[in-house]
Design an enzyme around this catalytic site. Structure first.
Site: not given
Length: 405
Positions: A374-376
């Site tokens: 998850d790049h968040r």
């Protein structure tokens, strides 16, 4: 009159498909007697009777998908059973004897006392082929009806190993085609994967791992009488790496603007089954030895394939791995098991030339891996550092053992 409702049988389910009823209107039922089989997004489960009584009405038809809390059938409760005024035991025994005698005479009894032992998936095969499971002879000494028994019953003496998919022809002169049902586990997987992709910005990192030393160690253990799967080594290396990089053992709580770092290490193992993808969970993997992990993985995988997983065995995973190498995969972009932060997939191991520590070209075993995150929550550099740490433990298994001391 008591309504039997669909209740949450695990993982906060919201709906279920009615697979089949195990009773009919007018049947007498006892407390905890199975009434209906329900298909959730993970498994087929039997709902037991909450009381003794007589089935008065079946409300929902088989094949329908309903929400949790929906009334499925009605039972006229036998209040005398609560105070111990049930039929005399010898009468029940007599009915069972009568059923057995009737069976041996070739006349299969329709009495509700005759309950055939069979896994949910075996029952599904029988239903899809319009077979009454009670009519299928068992080859197992315990009396359990297996998939092979059903296939033999369908094909005569010929054993069929592959599951039969019910195909419905679509009549069209211009575009002839077939259809298969899109419901049950397949539909639930689709919903979950769509939700994950629409919610999480996926980034996938690829890498290679020199498997030569760990394979040699596994083979040496096997020669010494200790069989340990590579997946057990993978999970142990993952738990060590996750403790050093806790951002990947986390969950994003957007509602409260926080990232929750989990202190439990529950590793989901994506498992391919005839019913679809299931994810049994190795709970507290960090507290288990490699031998323990091997045993638990084997038990959970067998349960997943035979449809015997309990809801508790598929809950609360914090990180998921998928070992698709044995199937021949060379690479993929795995979808994260929401609400987790990452998933790692292990692909095919190939023999190929590699340069060893002495700058010599030798033949070794190299495995590719892919990790979606998850790049968040995390960045690419952290993902690379995580897989580097994992690779170091696998490539130098003595380091893995030292971490466990």
């Amino acid at each position: 009159m008591l309504d039997v409702k669909l209740h949450d049988i695990g993982e906060g389910m919201t709906e279920g498909e009615i697979v089949q009823y195990l009773v009919q209107v007018g049947d007498k039922v006892t407390v905890d007697q199975p009434l209906v089989e329900v298909q959730t997004d993970k498994m087929t489960a039997e709902l037991p009777s909450p009381c003794a009584g007589i089935v008065k009405e079946i409300i929902i038809e088989t094949g329908e998908t309903v929400q949790v809390g929906t009334s499925l059938l009605c039972i006229e409760e036998d209040f005398s059973a609560r105070i111990g005024n049930e039929p005399k035991p010898e009468l029940s025994a007599a009915k069972e004897v009568a059923a057995i005698v009737s069976e041996k005479a070739g006349k299969f009894s329709s009495t509700p006392f005759r309950r055939v032992l069979a896994a949910p998936y075996t029952r599904k095969i029988a239903r899809e082929n319009n077979i009454t499971i009670e009519d299928v002879p068992s080859s197992d000494p315990s009396g359990r009806v297996t998939e092979e028994d059903v296939y033999r019953f369908i094909e005569g003496k010929k054993a069929v190993k592959e599951p039969i998919i019910e195909v419905q022809p679509v009549t069209s002169n211009e575009n002839p085609s077939d259809e298969i049902s899109f419901k049950g586990i397949r539909k639930q997987i689709a919903r979950k994967m769509t939700h994950s992709l629409l919610t999480i910005p996926h980034v996938t990192h690829f890498d290679e791992v020199n498997m030569t030393n760990i394979i040699n160690m596994r083979d040496e253990l096997k020669m010494a009488g200790e069989s340990v799967s590579l997946s057990a080594f993978f999970i142990k290396a993952l738990t060590i790496s996750l403790k050093e990089f806790p951002i990947f053992n986390a969950e994003l709580d957007e509602a409260n603007d926080r990232i929750v770092l989990k202190r439990n290490y529950h590793i989901g193992i994506a498992t391919n089954t005839a019913n679809g993808l299931l994810v049994p969970v190795v709970h507290d993997a960090d507290k288990k030895t490699i031998k323990d992990l091997h045993r638990v993985i084997k038990e959970l995988t067998e349960k997943a394939i035979t449809g015997k997983l309990k809801p508790s065995e598929m809950q609360n995973s914090t990180f998921t791995m998928s070992n698709v190498g044995p199937l021949g995969s060379t690479g993929a972009t795995p979808i994260i098991n929401h609400p987790e932060t990452a998933i790692i997939a292990f692909h095919k191991t190939k023999k190929q030339p590699i340069v060893n520590e002495h700058d010599e070209i030798v033949i070794g075993h190299v495995m590719t891996l892919s990790m979606s995150f998850d790049h968040r929550v995390a960045d690419g550099a952290t993902a690379v550092a995580f897989t580097n740490r994992f690779s170091s433990l696998i490539e130098q298994p003595h380091n893995l053992l030292l971490e466990m001391i």
